[in-house]
Design a protein around this motif. Sequence first.
Motif, PDB file in Angstrom:
ATOM      1  N   UNK A 118       0.853  -1.189   0.224  1.00 56.81           N
ATOM      2  CA  UNK A 118       0.047   0.149   0.180  1.00 56.81           C
ATOM      3  C   UNK A 118       0.809   1.287  -0.064  1.00 56.81           C
ATOM      4  N   UNK A 119       1.750   1.277   0.840  1.00 57.16           N
ATOM      5  CA  UNK A 119       2.729   2.375   0.948  1.00 57.16           C
ATOM      6  C   UNK A 119       3.520   2.835  -0.595  1.00 57.16           C
ATOM      7  N   UNK A 120       3.948   1.616  -1.114  1.00 58.32           N
ATOM      8  CA  UNK A 120       4.628   1.625  -2.472  1.00 58.32           C
ATOM      9  C   UNK A 120       3.605   2.349  -3.434  1.00 58.32           C
ATOM     10  N   UNK A 121       2.596   1.884  -3.401  1.00 54.12           N
ATOM     11  CA  UNK A 121       1.539   2.172  -4.124  1.00 54.12           C
ATOM     12  C   UNK A 121       1.265   3.731  -4.220  1.00 54.12           C
ATOM     13  N   UNK A 122       1.006   3.888  -2.786  1.00 49.40           N
ATOM     14  CA  UNK A 122       0.710   5.467  -2.682  1.00 49.40           C
ATOM     15  C   UNK A 122       1.914   6.334  -3.019  1.00 49.40           C
ATOM     16  N   UNK A 123       3.053   5.909  -2.915  1.00 49.45           N
ATOM     17  CA  UNK A 123       4.340   6.668  -3.262  1.00 49.45           C
ATOM     18  C   UNK A 123       4.366   6.848  -4.763  1.00 49.45           C
ATOM     19  N   UNK A 124       3.595   5.982  -5.584  1.00 49.81           N
ATOM     20  CA  UNK A 124       3.716   6.123  -6.949  1.00 49.81           C
ATOM     21  C   UNK A 124       4.512   4.957  -7.879  1.00 49.81           C
ATOM     22  N   UNK A 125       4.849   4.037  -6.959  1.00 52.14           N
ATOM     23  CA  UNK A 125       5.648   2.820  -7.332  1.00 52.14           C
ATOM     24  C   UNK A 125       4.728   1.789  -8.375  1.00 52.14           C
ATOM     25  N   UNK A 126       5.146   1.400  -9.246  1.00 49.65           N
ATOM     26  CA  UNK A 126       4.193   0.232  -9.903  1.00 49.65           C
ATOM     27  C   UNK A 126       4.576  -1.171  -9.771  1.00 49.65           C
ATOM     28  N   UNK A 127       4.196  -1.763 -10.574  1.00 51.09           N
ATOM     29  CA  UNK A 127       4.239  -3.256 -10.589  1.00 51.09           C
ATOM     30  C   UNK A 127       5.524  -4.083 -10.206  1.00 51.09           C
ATOM     31  N   UNK A 128       6.477  -3.138 -11.000  1.00 51.24           N
ATOM     32  CA  UNK A 128       7.982  -3.986 -10.846  1.00 51.24           C
ATOM     33  C   UNK A 128       8.128  -4.101  -9.374  1.00 51.24           C
ATOM     34  N   UNK A 129       7.823  -3.023  -8.585  1.00 48.90           N
ATOM     35  CA  UNK A 129       8.068  -2.982  -7.099  1.00 48.90           C
ATOM     36  C   UNK A 129       7.140  -3.877  -6.394  1.00 48.90           C
ATOM     37  N   UNK A 130       5.626  -3.818  -6.674  1.00 49.33           N
ATOM     38  CA  UNK A 130       4.945  -4.367  -5.800  1.00 49.33           C
ATOM     39  C   UNK A 130       4.441  -5.872  -6.259  1.00 49.33           C
ATOM     40  N   UNK A 131       4.604  -6.041  -7.330  1.00 46.27           N
ATOM     41  CA  UNK A 131       4.384  -7.390  -7.923  1.00 46.27           C
ATOM     42  C   UNK A 131       5.305  -8.434  -7.083  1.00 46.27           C
ATOM     43  N   UNK A 132       6.457  -8.470  -6.845  1.00 44.04           N
ATOM     44  CA  UNK A 132       7.198  -9.497  -6.092  1.00 44.04           C
ATOM     45  C   UNK A 132       6.506  -9.276  -4.559  1.00 44.04           C
ATOM     46  N   UNK A 133       5.977  -8.247  -4.152  1.00 45.91           N
ATOM     47  CA  UNK A 133       5.607  -8.234  -2.656  1.00 45.91           C
ATOM     48  C   UNK A 133       4.283  -8.953  -2.553  1.00 45.91           C
TER      49      UNK A 133
END
Length: 64
Positions: free
Chosen positions: A33-48
């Motif tokens: 949620x924090x990464x998404x709020x900060x504007x990071x996309x699926x390259x960062x959030x997908x592994x999580x």
Amino acid sequence: MNAPRKATTSSLAELKAQLAAALAAKAIAEAIASYQEAGYGSLVTEPLCDALANVNFSLRQVKS
């Protein structure tokens, strides 16, 4: 009247493991949620998201 069930070392260890896994799932979900709020996309959030799915799967397996 039912007698209290004795807690075994293995049942306490299992509860400790389940708590740790649940806390890990909560932390991973918060990170996503924090990464998404900060504007990071699926390259960062997908592994999580994959890690969260694996932790949740493990928790479900223990309960079944």
